[in-house]
Design an enzyme around this catalytic site. Structure first.
Site, PDB file in Angstrom:
ATOM      1  N   LYS A   1       0.859  -1.187   0.000  1.00 15.54           N
ATOM      2  CA  LYS A   1       0.000   0.000   0.000  1.00 15.54           C
ATOM      3  C   LYS A   1       0.888   1.228   0.000  1.00 15.54           C
ATOM      4  O   LYS A   1       1.490   1.569   1.016  1.00 15.54           O
ATOM      5  CB  LYS A   1      -0.918   0.036   1.227  1.00 15.54           C
TER       6      LYS A   1
ATOM      7  N   GLU B   1      11.125   0.994   9.027  1.00 20.13           N
ATOM      8  CA  GLU B   1      12.081   2.069   8.727  1.00 20.13           C
ATOM      9  C   GLU B   1      11.351   3.365   9.011  1.00 20.13           C
ATOM     10  O   GLU B   1      10.432   3.747   8.287  1.00 20.13           O
ATOM     11  CB  GLU B   1      12.543   1.986   7.278  1.00 20.13           C
TER      12      GLU B   1
ATOM     13  N   CYS C   1      14.618  10.857   5.071  1.00 17.51           N
ATOM     14  CA  CYS C   1      14.799  10.472   6.470  1.00 17.51           C
ATOM     15  C   CYS C   1      16.266  10.484   6.882  1.00 17.51           C
ATOM     16  O   CYS C   1      16.569  10.459   8.073  1.00 17.51           O
ATOM     17  CB  CYS C   1      14.163   9.118   6.741  1.00 17.51           C
TER      18      CYS C   1
ATOM     19  N   GLU D   1      11.813  15.483  13.829  1.00 16.43           N
ATOM     20  CA  GLU D   1      11.963  15.437  12.381  1.00 16.43           C
ATOM     21  C   GLU D   1      11.208  16.610  11.755  1.00 16.43           C
ATOM     22  O   GLU D   1      10.063  16.872  12.111  1.00 16.43           O
ATOM     23  CB  GLU D   1      11.395  14.109  11.865  1.00 16.43           C
TER      24      GLU D   1
HETATM   25  O1  TXE Z   1       3.542   9.642   7.349  1.00 16.74           O
HETATM   26  P1  TXE Z   1       2.731   8.361   7.767  1.00 16.74           P
HETATM   27  P2  TXE Z   1       2.956  11.059   6.886  1.00 16.74           P
HETATM   28  C1  TXE Z   1       7.682  11.361   8.603  1.00 16.74           C
HETATM   29  C2  TXE Z   1       7.976  12.825   8.333  1.00 16.74           C
HETATM   30  C3  TXE Z   1       6.645  13.377   7.966  1.00 16.74           C
HETATM   31  C4  TXE Z   1       5.758  12.608   8.905  1.00 16.74           C
HETATM   32  C5  TXE Z   1       4.333  12.523   8.498  1.00 16.74           C
HETATM   33  O2  TXE Z   1       8.433  13.447   9.506  1.00 16.74           O
HETATM   34  O3  TXE Z   1       6.552  14.759   8.222  1.00 16.74           O
HETATM   35  O4  TXE Z   1       6.302  11.302   8.893  1.00 16.74           O
HETATM   36  O5  TXE Z   1       4.185  11.993   7.192  1.00 16.74           O
HETATM   37  C6  TXE Z   1       0.404   4.812   6.010  1.00 16.74           C
HETATM   38  N1  TXE Z   1      -1.936   1.918   9.550  1.00 16.74           N
HETATM   39  N2  TXE Z   1       7.948  10.503   7.479  1.00 16.74           N
HETATM   40  O6  TXE Z   1       1.825  11.500   7.729  1.00 16.74           O
HETATM   41  O7  TXE Z   1       1.394   8.768   8.245  1.00 16.74           O
HETATM   42  C7  TXE Z   1       0.174   5.960   5.066  1.00 16.74           C
HETATM   43  O8  TXE Z   1      -1.012   5.748   4.317  1.00 16.74           O
HETATM   44  C8  TXE Z   1      -1.272   1.562   8.452  1.00 16.74           C
HETATM   45  C9  TXE Z   1       9.213   9.798   7.497  1.00 16.74           C
HETATM   46  O9  TXE Z   1       2.665  10.982   5.476  1.00 16.74           O
HETATM   47  O10 TXE Z   1       3.629   7.572   8.622  1.00 16.74           O
HETATM   48  C10 TXE Z   1       1.440   5.910   4.235  1.00 16.74           C
HETATM   49  O11 TXE Z   1       1.331   4.900   3.231  1.00 16.74           O
HETATM   50  N3  TXE Z   1      -0.701   2.448   7.607  1.00 16.74           N
HETATM   51  C11 TXE Z   1       9.242   8.688   6.519  1.00 16.74           C
HETATM   52  C12 TXE Z   1       2.501   5.522   5.258  1.00 16.74           C
HETATM   53  O12 TXE Z   1       1.772   4.918   6.337  1.00 16.74           O
HETATM   54  C13 TXE Z   1      -0.821   3.746   7.891  1.00 16.74           C
HETATM   55  C14 TXE Z   1       8.628   8.983   5.203  1.00 16.74           C
HETATM   56  C15 TXE Z   1       3.339   6.671   5.813  1.00 16.74           C
HETATM   57  O13 TXE Z   1       2.475   7.632   6.359  1.00 16.74           O
HETATM   58  C16 TXE Z   1      -1.517   4.191   9.043  1.00 16.74           C
HETATM   59  C17 TXE Z   1       7.347   9.666   5.347  1.00 16.74           C
HETATM   60  C18 TXE Z   1      -2.087   3.210   9.896  1.00 16.74           C
HETATM   61  N4  TXE Z   1      -2.740   3.533  11.016  1.00 16.74           N
HETATM   62  C19 TXE Z   1       7.087  10.431   6.442  1.00 16.74           C
HETATM   63  N5  TXE Z   1      -1.467   5.538   9.061  1.00 16.74           N
HETATM   64  C20 TXE Z   1      10.591   8.040   6.340  1.00 16.74           C
HETATM   65  N6  TXE Z   1      11.000   7.194   7.299  1.00 16.74           N
HETATM   66  O14 TXE Z   1      11.256   8.196   5.332  1.00 16.74           O
HETATM   67  C21 TXE Z   1      -0.759   5.928   7.968  1.00 16.74           C
HETATM   68  N7  TXE Z   1      -0.380   4.850   7.256  1.00 16.74           N
END
Ligand code: TXE
Length: 497
Positions: free
Chosen positions: A176, A251, A285, A385
């Protein structure tokens, strides 16, 4: 923009989601819609997992050479469609096209060829008679159906880092992607089919994290969960997976320190800090977000970083002259802006940027390259972050202090040390708690080497044979070689003869 695009890829074909939630996929450079489609509902999750389960027996029994051949063909298909992939990745993410063209797409193709060869190199202990009376051997087996969740910052690379080791090892997968950026993941699945990956081996679900993502993680027929995203959601994923004791690979975020000792090449360090903090508009990240600079170099470092930031061209993703595109969304841009504003309000000084650029489209999610000084170590901008084009610079006096400061956040994904002294470099690489420590550079990654965190940055590695191994189960097979009914160890349990 009235027709719905099929945003699901299940059992080898594009399908409409069966929910009634309409998703609009936005080009964040302009704010314009690219396409719309219906999000996945839990029924689509069931269908995708069933397709992956049905494909597993056949795929897991292909030989490593057969999987490898298909993956090498996949790399060829990707090469032939790289212009299309590059344009789509750039447009959906607001990512400067030169970055998509020079980093994202070639990185993915290299990953495909790397895992094609890894499929043929299963690692384990040598078989042997370790007990004397048995031959012990190791089988390395695929786990089954993998459920993966990927983020929006490097949509295709993050999808590839999950899909490739899984399928190379003989698993099937349901991924997903972020609902903001599913388009290249869908295209990736199509290229897999074109190359001969059987239907059901790679499935893509586009939908909300809390609905499709949650249903995927909790699905009883999913054997392993791999996730890249924020630390708070990573905790939820781990908790949900714990309910059914699934293997978990996380990650999560990062807050990479960038430590400049007083003997460093200051020009190299300043250039490294600008590139390392602004890559992908800072939505990385491993981005350099906290530079600690030893006091004798501090003033000149700040001045030089500011000069170099002034050279960075911010603009539309599809302009080949653009250095830095937009952020992923207005929401993300506003979060970054609010964090910078809070830093300013609490006494930090914004030396460059800290604003929405005046020359960019107002509906685009742009933010200026931003340089901040005079923040305190315990402030939000240093601890949390940011995921935007923001670098904070702080001074330090002693080497010990630098290491303490570098380790003083919850995260531990990546770090760099800048020095011309080999002893300082070695000590920093030993003392800094992070999954990757660069010396005199910051950012480069390579398919052969692992990427993954310490501490709140998660656990498990992406890329490399370490990642491949995580998508396998290790089975010990122990075979009696004596042929005797009475084994010596039986005497520990019952009667002697
Ligand atoms: O991330 P989310 P977001 C960090 C970065 C950013 C913050 C928020 O600081 O500002 O996260 O970004 C899925 N059950 N990173 O809100 O929510 C969601 O649909 C299952 C660091 O976009 O963590 C997406 O596919 N899945 C990071 C994925 O999780 C769920 C890269 C990431 O979304 C879910 C991105 C749930 N309950 C953001 N809720 C890195 N490590 O590189 C959300 N998702």
């Amino acid at each position: 923009m009235t027709t719905h695009e099929k945003l699901q890829f299940i059992a080898g074909e594009r399908r409409h989601g069966s929910s009634d939630t309409e998703l609009t996929i936005i080009d964040p450079s302009t704010g314009e819609p690219i396409t719309t489609g219906l999000a996945a509902a839990t029924g689509d999750v069931d269908a995708a997992v069933a397709a992956a389960r049905a494909a597993f027996p056949g795929w897991s029994r292909t030989t490593p050479a057969e999987r490898s051949d298909i993956m090498l063909r996949w790399a060829e298909v990707l090469r032939s469609r790289s212009t299309e992939l590059t344009a789509l990745e750039s447009r959906n993410g607001g990512k400067a096209i030169k970055l998509a063209d020079g980093f994202d797409i070639p990185g993915v193709i290299d990953n495909v060829t790397f895992f094609a060869t890894t499929a043929r190199n299963l690692e384990g202990k040598a078989s042997g008679e370790y007990s004397g009376d048995h031959t012990s051997s190791i089988r390395r087996e695929p786990i089954g159906v993998v459920g993966s969740i990927s983020p929006w910052n490097y949509p295709l690379q993050m999808a590839a880092w999950k899909i490739l080791p899984a399928v190379a090892a003989g698993n099937t997968i349901v991924l997903k992607p972020s609902e903001l950026t599913p388009l290249t993941s869908l295209l990736f699945a199509e290229t897999a089919k074109e190359a001969g990956v059987p239907d059901g081996v790679v499935n893509i679900l586009t939908g909300a994290g809390r609905i499709a993502g949650q249903a995927l993680i909790e699905h009883p027929d999913v054997d392993m969960v791999s996730f890249t995203g924020s630390t708070p959601v990573g905790k939820q994923v781990a908790a949900a997976a714990a309910g059914s004791v699934k293997r978990v690979h996380l990650e999560l975020g990062g807050k990479a320190p960038f430590v400049v000792f007083d003997d460093a090449d200051i020009e190299a360090a300043a250039r490294g800090a600008v590139a390392g903090s602004l890559i992908n508009a800072g939505q990385d990240c491993t981005a350099a977000t906290r530079a600690y600079v030893q006091r004798p170099l501090y003033e000149n470092f700040v001045r030089r970083v500011a000069e170099l930031m002034d050279e960075v061209k911010v603009g539309p993703a599809d302009d080949t002259d653009t250095d830095m595109g937009s952020l992923i969304s207005l929401k993300q841009r506003d979060q970054v802006a609010a964090m910078v504003d809070r830093a300013r309000d609490s006494g930090a000084k914004v030396v460059r940027g800290g604003r929405i650029p005046k020359h960019t489209p107002t509906a685009g999610a742009y933010y200026e390259p931003t340089l901040i000084v005079d923040a305190t170590q315990d402030s939000e901008i240093v601890q949390q972050e940011i995921f935007g084009p923001v670098l904070v610079v702080l001074p330090f006096d002693t080497d010990d202090e630098a290491i303490t400061l570098a380790n003083d956040t919850p995260y531990g994904l990546a770090a760099s040390a800048w020095t011309q002294n080999v002893y300082r470099a070695q000590r920093a690489t030993r003392e800094i708690q992070a999954g990757c420590v660069w010396v005199n550079d910051h950012i480069p990654i390579i398919s052969e080497m692992p990427h993954g965190g310490y501490k709140a940055s998660g656990f498990g590695k992406d890329m490399s044979t370490y990642s491949f191994d995580e998508y396998t189960n290790v089975k010990h097979v122990m075979s009696d070689i004596t042929g005797e009914a009475h084994k010596g160890w039986h005497d520990l349990i019952f009667g002697r003869h």
